[in-house]
Design a protein around this motif. Sequence first.
Motif, short mmCIF file in Angstrom:
data_model
loop_
_atom_site.label_atom_id
_atom_site.label_comp_id
_atom_site.label_asym_id
_atom_site.label_seq_id
_atom_site.Cartn_x
_atom_site.Cartn_y
_atom_site.Cartn_z
N SER A 110 0.76 -1.26 0.05
CA SER A 110 -0.08 -0.13 -0.05
C SER A 110 0.80 1.34 0.03
CB SER A 110 -0.96 -0.04 1.41
OG SER A 110 -0.21 0.02 2.23
N PHE A 111 2.14 1.18 0.46
CA PHE A 111 2.96 2.35 0.64
C PHE A 111 3.25 2.75 -0.82
CE2 PHE A 111 6.88 4.39 1.25
CZ PHE A 111 6.67 5.67 1.79
N PHE A 112 3.82 1.46 -1.40
CA PHE A 112 4.17 1.73 -2.75
C PHE A 112 3.22 2.25 -3.54
CE2 PHE A 112 7.69 -1.49 -1.33
CZ PHE A 112 8.77 -0.67 -1.82
N GLU A 113 1.90 1.81 -3.54
CA GLU A 113 0.98 2.29 -4.56
C GLU A 113 0.88 3.84 -4.13
OE1 GLU A 113 -2.31 0.05 -2.94
OE2 GLU A 113 -1.84 -1.70 -4.07
N THR A 114 0.83 4.24 -2.81
CA THR A 114 0.65 5.69 -2.54
C THR A 114 1.85 6.68 -3.18
OG1 THR A 114 -0.86 4.99 -0.35
CG2 THR A 114 0.32 7.42 -0.84
N LEU A 115 2.94 6.09 -2.95
CA LEU A 115 4.12 6.77 -3.48
C LEU A 115 3.92 6.80 -5.10
CD1 LEU A 115 6.60 7.49 -2.46
CD2 LEU A 115 7.71 5.57 -3.08
N LEU A 116 3.56 5.83 -5.72
CA LEU A 116 3.52 5.77 -7.04
C LEU A 116 2.37 6.77 -7.44
CD1 LEU A 116 4.87 2.52 -8.03
CD2 LEU A 116 6.24 4.47 -8.18
N ALA A 117 1.38 6.90 -6.92
CA ALA A 117 0.14 7.46 -7.34
C ALA A 117 0.25 9.25 -7.04
CB ALA A 117 -1.14 6.99 -6.25
N GLU A 118 1.01 9.24 -6.02
CA GLU A 118 1.16 10.81 -5.48
C GLU A 118 2.52 11.32 -6.62
OE1 GLU A 118 2.01 10.76 -1.65
OE2 GLU A 118 -0.30 10.37 -0.92
N GLN A 119 1.83 11.59 -7.82
CA GLN A 119 3.08 12.19 -8.59
C GLN A 119 2.69 13.78 -8.67
OE1 GLN A 119 5.64 10.73 -9.90
NE2 GLN A 119 5.23 8.72 -9.57
N HIS A 120 3.88 14.47 -8.30
CA HIS A 120 4.00 15.92 -8.52
C HIS A 120 4.57 16.37 -9.53
CE1 HIS A 120 2.05 16.05 -4.48
NE2 HIS A 120 2.52 15.03 -4.13
N PRO A 121 4.18 17.44 -10.18
CA PRO A 121 4.97 17.69 -11.29
C PRO A 121 6.34 18.25 -11.07
CG PRO A 121 2.80 18.73 -11.54
CD PRO A 121 3.05 18.09 -10.16
#
Length: 93
Positions: A38-49
């Motif tokens: 779940s941490f990997f999912e969150t990390l990869l989903a939170e993409q900031h420009p």
Amino acid sequence: ITSQIMLRNDQLIPVDSGHTPVLAFIHQSCFDKPWQESFFETLLAEQHPTCPVMGWLAVTSEPAGFILARNQITQTEILTFAVHPWCRRQGIG
């Protein structure tokens, strides 16, 4: 003489959210306090420009290791780096 696996460019796959189970599995085999899927999912989903998270998965016959980094304007920060124990000391890292 030790045999080393030499990775080709086609064996380095850009990481995306579909790789989270594999990333969690490899991370769990490498660390006492591994990151959860779940941490990997969150990390990869939170993409900031301004500071995207990117990574590459090394694949031989099986997924062997990965690196995740956050690219910022003036620097790149390595977030984590892992090579599965059965692939260590073979030139993958």
